[in-house]
Enzyme design. Structure first.
Site, PDB file in Angstrom:
ATOM      1  N   ASP A 291       0.845  -1.201   0.000  1.00  0.00           N
ATOM      2  CA  ASP A 291       0.000   0.000   0.000  1.00  0.00           C
ATOM      3  C   ASP A 291       0.877   1.246   0.000  1.00  0.00           C
ATOM      4  O   ASP A 291       2.013   1.205   0.493  1.00  0.00           O
ATOM      5  CB  ASP A 291      -0.860   0.068   1.270  1.00  0.00           C
ATOM      6  CG  ASP A 291      -1.758  -1.130   1.415  1.00  0.00           C
ATOM      7  OD1 ASP A 291      -2.064  -1.768   0.400  1.00  0.00           O
ATOM      8  OD2 ASP A 291      -2.143  -1.420   2.567  1.00  0.00           O
TER       9      ASP A 291
HETATM   10  N1  URA Z   1      -1.013  -5.898   3.982  1.00  0.00           N
HETATM   11  C1  URA Z   1      -1.548  -4.655   3.936  1.00  0.00           C
HETATM   12  O1  URA Z   1      -2.611  -4.407   4.495  1.00  0.00           O
HETATM   13  N2  URA Z   1      -0.887  -3.725   3.258  1.00  0.00           N
HETATM   14  C2  URA Z   1       0.290  -3.929   2.642  1.00  0.00           C
HETATM   15  O2  URA Z   1       0.855  -3.022   2.049  1.00  0.00           O
HETATM   16  C3  URA Z   1       0.834  -5.220   2.716  1.00  0.00           C
HETATM   17  C4  URA Z   1       0.157  -6.190   3.396  1.00  0.00           C
END
Ligand code: URA
Length: 226
Positions: free
Chosen positions: A98
């Protein structure tokens, strides 16, 4: 390989830009000016632009410590590729983090390897450092390790390592969208900090945020065999 592809792959310009450079006689192969874009460059040939050698690199593999605020989707900016000074123009991240997640992300143009590494069948461990907004319930580890019903899927068993009342490490093998955040939301907790610490046997080590390094040959070979 065609001469125009060789040069475009090595980021000398777009296919049409490099064709113009070829037509203008600026490219030599083994010391001879070549003016045909479809000239076949054989293995080991020496290609030069204005007499400067352009080595051909088939594959590149980088391990980046992604900073918060960078996209791992290349349609948006700033994105992770903007941090890497690469030779090839076709690099892409292996999987996603993310925008607000930090930490280890692999970047390569080896599509076959990337495909294999993101397949759930490969069972690659990804270890995250998590900080939550509220106290972690004492028995949350037991539930996370069993698997959590997130509505559209039930998470596979995870490994939970508590650190203190608000932070822990969580290791999962899947990589569904927002998975770690959603696993904690299931218990009414918001993840306020998330960092990927490792991916398979690869660790962030002492790379600062925004720094990257090339994988070693041994690491590439080991990844090909995971
Ligand atoms: N899980 C998440 O919620 N976000 C990420 O970036 C990676 C794993």
């Amino acid at each position: 390989m065609r001469l125009d592809k060789y040069l475009a792959d090595m980021k000398l310009g777009t296919r049409s830009e490099v064709k113009k450079l070829i037509q203008k006689g600026k490219i030599k192969v083994d010391g001879t000016v070549i003016k045909k874009a479809d000239f076949h460059v054989s293995d080991g040939a020496k290609v030069t632009y204005l007499d400067e050698e352009i080595d051909y690199v088939a594959y590149e593999y980088y391990l980046l410590n992604k900073p918060k605020g960078y996209y791992s989707t290349l349609d948006y900016s700033p994105n992770v590729l903007e941090l890497i000074d690469s030779r090839r123009k076709d690099l892409a991240p292996v999987g996603r983090l993310d925008k607000d997640t930090e930490g280890l992300i692999l970047i390569t143009n080896d599509g076959q390897m990337a495909h294999k590494l993101i397949s759930p069948k490969s069972h690659i461990n990804k270890r995250y450092y998590v900080i939550t907004d509220k106290l972690l319930p004492l028995d949350i580890g037991k539930d996370l390790e069993k698997g959590v019903d997130l509505g559209d899927f039930v998470s596979m068993p995870a490994v939970y390592e508590p650190i203190d009342e608000y932070s822990c490490f969580l290791t999962i093998q899947e990589g569904k969208y927002h998975q770690v955040r959603r696993m904690f939301e299931h218990f009414g907790l918001t993840v306020i900090y998330l960092k990927r610490m490792s991916f398979s046997f690869l660790e962030l080590g002492n790379l600062e945020s925004g720094e990257y390094r090339e994988l070693t040959e041994a690491e590439v070979e080991a990844l090909q065999n995971v």
